[in-house]
Write a protein that holds these residues in place. Structure first.
Motif, mmCIF file in Angstrom:
data_model
loop_
_atom_site.group_PDB
_atom_site.id
_atom_site.type_symbol
_atom_site.label_atom_id
_atom_site.label_comp_id
_atom_site.label_asym_id
_atom_site.label_seq_id
_atom_site.Cartn_x
_atom_site.Cartn_y
_atom_site.Cartn_z
ATOM 1 N N GLU A 232 -32.443 -11.137 -1.435
ATOM 2 C CA GLU A 232 -32.292 -10.011 -0.501
ATOM 3 C C GLU A 232 -33.385 -8.967 -0.590
ATOM 4 O O GLU A 232 -33.783 -8.390 0.423
ATOM 5 C CB GLU A 232 -30.914 -9.369 -0.675
ATOM 6 N N LYS B 124 -35.561 -8.072 2.823
ATOM 7 C CA LYS B 124 -35.756 -6.751 3.455
ATOM 8 C C LYS B 124 -37.228 -6.488 3.704
ATOM 9 O O LYS B 124 -37.625 -5.994 4.760
ATOM 10 C CB LYS B 124 -35.180 -5.647 2.568
ATOM 11 N N ARG C 48 -25.109 -14.861 -0.292
ATOM 12 C CA ARG C 48 -24.097 -14.029 -0.929
ATOM 13 C C ARG C 48 -23.100 -14.920 -1.653
ATOM 14 O O ARG C 48 -22.881 -16.058 -1.250
ATOM 15 C CB ARG C 48 -23.319 -13.233 0.116
ATOM 16 N N LYS C 49 -22.448 -14.340 -2.660
ATOM 17 C CA LYS C 49 -21.422 -15.087 -3.375
ATOM 18 C C LYS C 49 -20.254 -15.269 -2.404
ATOM 19 O O LYS C 49 -19.694 -14.298 -1.907
ATOM 20 C CB LYS C 49 -20.967 -14.283 -4.582
ATOM 21 N N ASN D 256 -16.505 -16.799 -2.048
ATOM 22 C CA ASN D 256 -15.438 -17.208 -2.947
ATOM 23 C C ASN D 256 -14.477 -18.184 -2.286
ATOM 24 O O ASN D 256 -14.375 -19.342 -2.645
ATOM 25 C CB ASN D 256 -14.702 -15.944 -3.398
ATOM 26 N N ILE E 261 -11.384 -14.849 4.051
ATOM 27 C CA ILE E 261 -10.184 -14.080 3.711
ATOM 28 C C ILE E 261 -10.402 -13.132 2.538
ATOM 29 O O ILE E 261 -10.086 -11.950 2.619
ATOM 30 C CB ILE E 261 -9.008 -15.034 3.368
ATOM 31 N N CYS E 262 -10.972 -13.621 1.452
ATOM 32 C CA CYS E 262 -10.950 -12.856 0.197
ATOM 33 C C CYS E 262 -11.820 -11.611 0.229
ATOM 34 O O CYS E 262 -11.649 -10.726 -0.599
ATOM 35 C CB CYS E 262 -11.345 -13.744 -0.987
ATOM 36 N N GLY E 263 -12.735 -11.516 1.168
ATOM 37 C CA GLY E 263 -13.538 -10.300 1.317
ATOM 38 C C GLY E 263 -14.752 -10.212 0.424
ATOM 39 O O GLY E 263 -15.525 -9.259 0.535
ATOM 40 N N SER E 264 -14.964 -11.187 -0.452
ATOM 41 C CA SER E 264 -16.051 -11.048 -1.425
ATOM 42 C C SER E 264 -17.430 -11.114 -0.781
ATOM 43 O O SER E 264 -18.396 -10.617 -1.338
ATOM 44 C CB SER E 264 -15.945 -12.114 -2.518
ATOM 45 N N CYS F 225 -8.021 -8.188 0.088
ATOM 46 C CA CYS F 225 -9.117 -8.825 -0.634
ATOM 47 C C CYS F 225 -8.693 -9.243 -2.033
ATOM 48 O O CYS F 225 -7.947 -8.530 -2.699
ATOM 49 C CB CYS F 225 -10.322 -7.874 -0.733
ATOM 50 N N TYR F 226 -9.144 -10.398 -2.448
ATOM 51 C CA TYR F 226 -8.746 -10.893 -3.760
ATOM 52 C C TYR F 226 -9.887 -11.649 -4.434
ATOM 53 O O TYR F 226 -10.867 -12.029 -3.795
ATOM 54 C CB TYR F 226 -7.508 -11.798 -3.644
ATOM 55 N N LYS F 227 -9.681 -11.854 -5.736
ATOM 56 C CA LYS F 227 -10.644 -12.622 -6.530
ATOM 57 C C LYS F 227 -9.871 -13.782 -7.140
ATOM 58 O O LYS F 227 -8.711 -13.618 -7.533
ATOM 59 C CB LYS F 227 -11.168 -11.726 -7.646
ATOM 60 N N PHE G 39 -16.804 -4.756 -7.074
ATOM 61 C CA PHE G 39 -16.444 -5.661 -5.966
ATOM 62 C C PHE G 39 -17.714 -6.123 -5.262
ATOM 63 O O PHE G 39 -17.809 -7.250 -4.779
ATOM 64 C CB PHE G 39 -15.535 -4.912 -4.984
ATOM 65 N N TRP G 40 -18.703 -5.267 -5.200
ATOM 66 C CA TRP G 40 -19.910 -5.549 -4.428
ATOM 67 C C TRP G 40 -21.033 -6.137 -5.263
ATOM 68 O O TRP G 40 -21.989 -6.687 -4.731
ATOM 69 C CB TRP G 40 -20.418 -4.253 -3.765
ATOM 70 N N ASP H 188 -23.118 -8.605 -7.328
ATOM 71 C CA ASP H 188 -23.289 -10.027 -7.538
ATOM 72 C C ASP H 188 -23.851 -10.171 -8.933
ATOM 73 O O ASP H 188 -24.549 -9.306 -9.414
ATOM 74 C CB ASP H 188 -24.281 -10.558 -6.508
ATOM 75 N N THR H 189 -23.561 -11.271 -9.584
ATOM 76 C CA THR H 189 -24.046 -11.373 -10.952
ATOM 77 C C THR H 189 -25.488 -11.831 -11.034
ATOM 78 O O THR H 189 -26.110 -11.754 -12.071
ATOM 79 C CB THR H 189 -23.179 -12.342 -11.769
ATOM 80 N N MET I 13 -26.109 -6.056 -4.562
ATOM 81 C CA MET I 13 -26.103 -5.140 -3.421
ATOM 82 C C MET I 13 -26.318 -3.721 -3.904
ATOM 83 O O MET I 13 -25.780 -3.298 -4.899
ATOM 84 C CB MET I 13 -24.739 -5.196 -2.752
#
Lengths: 250, 311
Positions: A188, A192, A214-215, A217, A222-225, B222-224, B250-251, B253-254, B259
């Motif tokens: 990323e 940019k 992006r990761k 999941n 659904i999960c929003g990650s 949202c879930y993990k 939550f945002w 990344d490893t 981000m």
């Protein structure tokens, strides 16, 4: 969403440097450049991998020894892998016919462009000139050798470098016309910078497509990650047209 | 046309319908919460529960399935339950969860829970909490039954066949129900052009990233996912647990794709997801106007006030 994964057989494994391997998996369905699969390693977790190539036997993915999941896939030489997919919106290769293509990517994130490149070669009469600009990070030698082989065609031009500054210079050298579409697959931070460079070269946002690494999941939206503004990378992407997502990098 | 139930008969009615099913309703423990009812007398109907009933469809730590090797051993059987005393905001929130989890690829666990749940709503006859703004949110009827308090009785609107089965023996009754008003209103829902307004940053500067807003929100989902293995039995478990977009991790990344996120973006992400982004994909808003995030925010961030001030 079923919780089940399909068993795909490992047909072949090819080293791509010390820390990466290309896995060929038997698969009979259709996949598209820019799509990805989700692999589950029971007891560890799941991870997504962009598809790097497809032929009549199946598809290839590049596995880099990095995460817990990929470290568990990496040592495998044969057997079955648990897969869901292919998922996602890929590069709109049909819409890009009769145009010049510029593919800009970097080593371990190049997979979506590998697939796009092999698609172009298989349909070469449909595309005009293709330029590839690659930033060579790790792994080194195998990536460049494979790129050279893949771009051995009079309509495909390859430039590569190990240095980020020279990478930008190579992009600046390219002549972008109104009939040029740009396909990007980068970290990323580079993405940019390249987008900014393309803007200075007057490339229109509607002619730029990028694979967002992006990761992802759940791979179901659904999960929003993987959410970016209103988009879920896993179902709305991972390939986005830049003018559809202008706020992404603000 | 609906049904009539005298208030003095409510206990008998609830005892009757709760045989072989779990009865869940708002009860007062440390707070007013949806909990399994032991004694009907515990049920509270004049306050909005501080926590929504989403835990019955998406528990905060949810065992998805067990597996042995690569073989999935199945999901646990889900109980049948009745959720009584649920308000229209929470009913519509469950409809939002339905859109997500019962879409093109239905989630098996959620589907079973949803099919085995009967929703008996209590229609608000007046504003129940000062931060409710549900009347601005175009809510619709999705519950199996709606109880309207009409003095010494309840007028019951039937919303489904499932609901009708529970009240089929009650006396038919006709009653004209009316709308309610809330003092708090959200005057603008199309907020795209205010994305860069300074007011968001001013609000976010107060935020302490506690995540209470997402915890009490009836539609935050949202879930993990995580996996656990028992080396003795060789059985693994896949679980999912709630995460909050108001937490920076939550945002993150490893790997190198981290981000660059800050509290302003996180706050805007939450509000815009509720009012704008979700609607693009699902054609309904995600926020149902329960007001819990406003009531419970320790930093007193009120996105309705923020938006209403935009010119």
């Amino acid at each position: 969403m079923t919780y089940e994964y399909a068993d795909l057989k490992i047909i072949k494994k090819e080293a791509n440097g010390k820390l990466a391997s290309i896995f060929s998996l038997r698969y009979k369905g259709a996949a598209h450049p820019g799509q990805y699969i989700s692999i589950w390693v029971p007891g560890i977790g799941q991870e997504t991998f962009p598809i790097a190539h497809q032929d009549s036997t199946g598809f290839n993915i590049l596995v880099t020894k990095k995460s817990d999941v990929s470290k568990n896939i990496f040592p495998l030489k044969k057997g079955l892998i648990l897969v869901k997919g292919p998922f996602g919106h890929g590069f709109p290769m049909n819409n890009l016919k009769k145009t010049n293509l510029v593919m800009i990517g970097q080593t371990h994130l190049f997979s979506p462009l590998w697939f796009a490149l092999s698609y172009v070669k298989e349909n070469k009469t449909s595309y005009l000139k293709t330029s590839i600009v690659a930033l060579q990070t790790k792994p080194k030698k195998a990536f460049i050798e494979n790129l050279k082989k893949a771009s051995s065609d009079k309509n495909i031009n390859l430039e590569y470098t190990e240095k980020a500054e020279d990478f930008k210079k190579l992009i600046k050298k390219i002549k972008f016309t109104k009939n040029t579409n740009v396909l990007l697959s980068l970290k990323e931070e580079y993405l940019k910078e390249v987008l900014s460079l393309l803007k200075s070269k007057k490339v229109q946002n509607k002619n730029i497509y990028f694979y967002l690494h992006r990761k992802m999941n759940c791979a179901q939206g659904i999960c929003g990650s993987c959410a970016v503004l209103g988009e879920k990378t896993c179902v709305d992407g991972p390939v986005f047209r830049f003018d559809d997502v202008l706020g992404f990098f603000e | 046309m609906g049904k009539l139930l005298k208030k003095e008969d409510l206990n008998k009615f609830l005892y009757k319908i709760k045989t072989k099913q779990e009865l869940v309703a708002p009860v007062e423990t440390d707070a007013v919460r949806f909990e399994t009812v032991k004694f009907i007398s515990q049920i509270i109907l004049d306050k909005i529960p501080e926590f929504p009933p989403k835990k019955y469809f998406l528990p905060s730590n949810d065992e998805m399935f067990q597996f042995r090797g690569s073989k999935i051993l199945g999901t646990k059987k889900q109980p049948s339950r009745i959720i009584f005393g649920i308000r229209q905001c929470d009913v519509n929130a469950i409809n939002v969860l339905d859109k997500v989890f019962l879409g093109k690829n239905p989630d098996p666990l959620y589907k079973e829970r949803r099919e085995k749940t009967t929703l008996i709503a209590i229609k608000c006859s007046k504003e129940i909490e000062k931060n409710c703004f549900c009347t601005s949110m175009n809510l619709s009827n999705f519950a199996d039954l709606y109880f309207h308090d009409i003095g010494d009785s309840f007028f019951i609107e039937v919303g489904s066949d499932k609901g009708l089965k529970l009240v089929s023996r009650l006396k038919d009754y006709e009653y004209q129900t009316g709308p309610i008003n809330t003092k708090k209103r959200l005057f603008k829902k199309d907020i795209a052009r205010y994305y860069n307004n300074k007011a968001w940053k001013d609000a976010a500067n107060k935020c302490i990233s506690c995540g209470i807003c997402t915890n009490v929100c009836p539609t935050c989902l949202c879930y993990k996912q995580k996996e656990f293995s028992d080396t003795k039995t060789d059985i693994g478990t896949k679980k999912r647990s709630w995460v909050s977009c108001q937490h920076k991790n939550f945002w993150e990344d490893t790997d190198e794709n981290a981000m660059d996120f800050d509290k302003t973006k996180m706050l805007k992400h939450r509000v815009y997801h509720k009012l704008s982004y979700f609607k693009k994909n699902y054609r309904i808003g995600m926020c149902t106007g329960c007001g819990r995030c406003i009531t419970q925010c320790p930093a007193k961030i009120d996105f309705v006030k923020i938006i209403n001030k935009f010119k």
